[in-house]
Design a protein around this motif. Structure first.
Motif, mmCIF file in Angstrom:
data_model
loop_
_atom_site.group_PDB
_atom_site.id
_atom_site.type_symbol
_atom_site.label_atom_id
_atom_site.label_comp_id
_atom_site.label_asym_id
_atom_site.label_seq_id
_atom_site.Cartn_x
_atom_site.Cartn_y
_atom_site.Cartn_z
ATOM 1 N N TRP A 312 -28.448 34.894 19.724
ATOM 2 C CA TRP A 312 -28.523 35.228 21.068
ATOM 3 C C TRP A 312 -28.787 33.978 21.886
ATOM 4 O O TRP A 312 -29.889 33.642 21.837
ATOM 5 C CB TRP A 312 -29.319 36.156 21.344
ATOM 6 N N ILE A 313 -28.098 33.709 23.153
ATOM 7 C CA ILE A 313 -28.522 32.383 23.711
ATOM 8 C C ILE A 313 -28.291 32.775 25.459
ATOM 9 O O ILE A 313 -27.206 33.494 25.680
ATOM 10 C CB ILE A 313 -27.361 31.263 23.574
ATOM 11 N N SER A 314 -29.315 32.520 26.026
ATOM 12 C CA SER A 314 -29.265 32.655 27.546
ATOM 13 C C SER A 314 -28.227 31.628 28.537
ATOM 14 O O SER A 314 -27.916 32.023 29.510
ATOM 15 C CB SER A 314 -30.479 32.656 28.026
ATOM 16 N N ASN A 315 -28.168 30.690 27.932
ATOM 17 C CA ASN A 315 -27.235 29.733 28.509
ATOM 18 C C ASN A 315 -26.710 28.599 27.472
ATOM 19 O O ASN A 315 -27.165 27.871 26.957
ATOM 20 C CB ASN A 315 -27.876 28.881 29.645
ATOM 21 N N ASN A 316 -25.250 28.886 27.197
ATOM 22 C CA ASN A 316 -24.435 28.349 26.100
ATOM 23 C C ASN A 316 -24.411 26.842 26.257
ATOM 24 O O ASN A 316 -24.427 25.959 25.323
ATOM 25 C CB ASN A 316 -23.256 28.733 25.901
ATOM 26 N N ASN A 317 -24.595 26.306 27.517
ATOM 27 C CA ASN A 317 -24.431 24.715 27.973
ATOM 28 C C ASN A 317 -25.418 24.020 27.420
ATOM 29 O O ASN A 317 -25.471 22.797 27.626
ATOM 30 C CB ASN A 317 -24.030 24.870 29.375
ATOM 31 N N THR A 318 -26.533 24.426 27.072
ATOM 32 C CA THR A 318 -27.591 23.846 26.681
ATOM 33 C C THR A 318 -27.706 23.528 25.472
ATOM 34 O O THR A 318 -28.869 22.942 24.836
ATOM 35 C CB THR A 318 -29.072 24.565 27.218
ATOM 36 N N VAL A 319 -26.787 24.335 24.547
ATOM 37 C CA VAL A 319 -27.129 24.081 22.804
ATOM 38 C C VAL A 319 -25.991 23.493 22.386
ATOM 39 O O VAL A 319 -24.818 23.675 22.940
ATOM 40 C CB VAL A 319 -27.312 25.654 22.492
ATOM 41 N N LYS A 320 -26.073 22.765 21.503
ATOM 42 C CA LYS A 320 -24.785 22.061 20.527
ATOM 43 C C LYS A 320 -25.066 22.565 19.107
ATOM 44 O O LYS A 320 -26.349 22.187 18.575
ATOM 45 C CB LYS A 320 -25.030 20.448 20.706
ATOM 46 N N PHE A 321 -24.049 23.188 18.599
ATOM 47 C CA PHE A 321 -24.313 23.629 16.941
ATOM 48 C C PHE A 321 -23.607 22.875 16.132
ATOM 49 O O PHE A 321 -22.528 22.301 16.283
ATOM 50 C CB PHE A 321 -23.538 24.980 16.836
ATOM 51 N N THR A 322 -24.200 22.499 14.975
ATOM 52 C CA THR A 322 -23.594 21.679 13.609
ATOM 53 C C THR A 322 -23.910 22.521 12.634
ATOM 54 O O THR A 322 -24.772 23.140 12.110
ATOM 55 C CB THR A 322 -24.175 20.511 13.593
ATOM 56 N N ILE A 323 -22.692 23.014 11.653
ATOM 57 C CA ILE A 323 -22.717 23.849 10.465
ATOM 58 C C ILE A 323 -22.676 22.755 9.454
ATOM 59 O O ILE A 323 -21.570 22.032 9.549
ATOM 60 C CB ILE A 323 -21.675 25.035 10.349
ATOM 61 N N ILE A 324 -23.246 23.006 8.329
ATOM 62 C CA ILE A 324 -23.254 22.330 7.197
ATOM 63 C C ILE A 324 -22.866 23.019 5.943
ATOM 64 O O ILE A 324 -23.888 24.089 5.804
ATOM 65 C CB ILE A 324 -24.400 21.480 6.864
ATOM 66 N N ALA A 325 -21.966 23.143 5.273
ATOM 67 C CA ALA A 325 -21.381 23.900 4.053
ATOM 68 C C ALA A 325 -20.649 23.098 3.076
ATOM 69 O O ALA A 325 -20.030 22.167 3.427
ATOM 70 C CB ALA A 325 -20.624 25.123 4.815
ATOM 71 N N ASP A 326 -21.147 23.288 1.908
ATOM 72 C CA ASP A 326 -20.574 22.527 0.938
ATOM 73 C C ASP A 326 -20.596 20.793 1.321
ATOM 74 O O ASP A 326 -19.512 20.195 0.928
ATOM 75 C CB ASP A 326 -19.266 23.040 0.499
ATOM 76 N N SER A 327 -21.953 20.448 1.782
ATOM 77 C CA SER A 327 -21.798 18.994 2.136
ATOM 78 C C SER A 327 -21.103 18.538 3.344
ATOM 79 O O SER A 327 -20.966 17.274 3.529
ATOM 80 C CB SER A 327 -21.863 18.043 0.876
ATOM 81 N N LYS A 328 -20.483 19.429 3.910
ATOM 82 C CA LYS A 328 -19.461 18.747 5.000
ATOM 83 C C LYS A 328 -20.029 19.429 6.262
ATOM 84 O O LYS A 328 -20.645 20.508 6.471
ATOM 85 C CB LYS A 328 -18.198 19.458 4.866
ATOM 86 N N SER A 329 -19.961 18.643 7.405
ATOM 87 C CA SER A 329 -20.380 18.962 8.481
ATOM 88 C C SER A 329 -19.377 19.318 9.545
ATOM 89 O O SER A 329 -18.421 18.528 9.538
ATOM 90 C CB SER A 329 -21.276 17.671 9.054
#
Length: 363
Positions: A312-329
């Protein structure tokens, strides 16, 4: 030998790019970008942050990220101290016995005296512990034996998974007044002289016991003295239960899922959230209770879900997401500027039998 810092700086200058502009576009603070270019590892809260930022910065500059990571690791190996036995001086083959015997006696006397002085110094230090605030973040692999160690913010505890193919990563979050630990099932706080049972897999069963024997209420740099004992043979079930993974056809959302990664099996993944502004942020990892906090510019949130995470995020413009799965980013864009939204990031099973890690916007 080539320097990854020089390569980053040269590429940036050739493109006439400003550090402040890059910082805004890739959501990495300027001091971390400067640390990468100057190869100053001390500015990073942990090696995982350094390697992640290095990969993102290299990709932004159209450089070979894997090559730069290799240069970084080679530099770390070169700077590691050699084992003492590799550079010991060779003794002369022939010496006059009249010189050897007095020399041996003198050396023996010096060694005994040194040991006595060191023991005295150790006793004095133990009575008044002074911890340097320049300790580099470390990783500790836990076993079935009791683990006792002074740890610092950013240090990581590696819990072996039941399938033997990896580890569950626990990160020290706080060492001031109370001990904070980031786990796949949420954040745990343990007070001084308190013993806490922790459920890492979110199945309602205790996986480890954590005890805090020493922590400062005024100086975070002193770290915390903790003891950890793993339950159930010291292994945590890291594989996602097939029964808990929904079928793609059962998803109830008006929005099309965005596939991040796919494989022939499901496993824990890591999500990093970098904040470039202030916002209210809430997360629910697997079946654990939701955790809410107010984050500001420069702060980082990290979690390692077994199955999935709801955000849940109140302002999406303030956040950057990175997912790491199977050693890949994977860098992912969620929502739009100023938008309040709720998202699921989780494994699903498609009709072809493949497991897919997807982002789903909830209505």
């Amino acid at each position: 030998m080539e320097s990854y810092g020089n390569l980053l700086r040269t590429a940036r200058e050739e493109k006439n790019l400003d550090l402040d502009k890059i910082s805004r576009e890739i959501s990495i603070e300027r001091r971390y970008l400067e640390g990468l270019e100057s190869e100053d590892n001390g500015v990073f809260p942990g090696e995982a942050y350094l390697t992640g930022f290095l990969r993102n910065y290299a990709n932004y500059l159209d450089l070979d990220a894997e090559f730069l990571l290799k240069l970084y690791r080679n530099k770390q190996i070169q700077e590691s101290p050699l084992p003492q036995g590799l550079y010991g001086k060779r003794r002369p083959r022939f010496l006059i016995p009249g010189i050897i015997i007095p020399s041996v006696l003198l050396v023996g006397f010096v060694i005994v005296l040194s040991i006595l002085l060191l023991e005295k110094k150790k006793t004095d230090v133990d009575s008044d512990v002074v911890i340097s605030n320049k300790v580099r973040n470390k990783q500790y692999e836990l076993t079935e034996k009791k683990f006792t160690q002074r740890v610092y913010k950013g240090d990581q505890l590696l819990v072996p998974s039941a399938d033997g193919e990896g580890h569950i990563v626990l990160t020290v979050r706080d060492t001031l007044s109370s001990f904070g630990l980031d786990t796949p099932s949420g954040i745990y706080y343990v007070e001084l002289s308190e013993e806490s049972e922790i459920d890492l897999s979110g199945n309602g069963v205790s996986d480890m016991i954590l005890y805090v024997s020493d922590i400062s209420s005024t100086d975070e740099s002193r770290g915390a003295e903790i003891s950890v004992l793993l339950r159930q043979g010291g292994f945590v079930q890291a594989s996602t239960s097939v029964d808990e993974i929904p079928l793609a056809s059962d998803l109830k959302s008006a929005h099309q899922p965005k596939v991040i990664h796919e494989d022939n099996r499901a496993y824990p993944f890591t999500i990093n959230a970098s904040f470039r502004g202030s916002c209210l942020f809430r997360s629910k990892v697997d079946r654990s209770d939701s955790v809410e906090g107010y984050f500001t510019r420069g702060e980082v949130f990290t979690a390692t879900p077994q199955n999935g995470i709801r955000l849940w995020i109140s302002n999406n413009n303030t956040v950057k997401f990175t997912i790491i799965a199977d050693s890949k980013s994977y860098d992912i864009d969620i929502g739009s500027a100023g938008q309040i939204f709720v998202e699921d990031i989780k494994w699903i099973k498609d009709s072809d039998g493949r497991y897919k890690l997807v982002v789903i916007e909830l209505d």
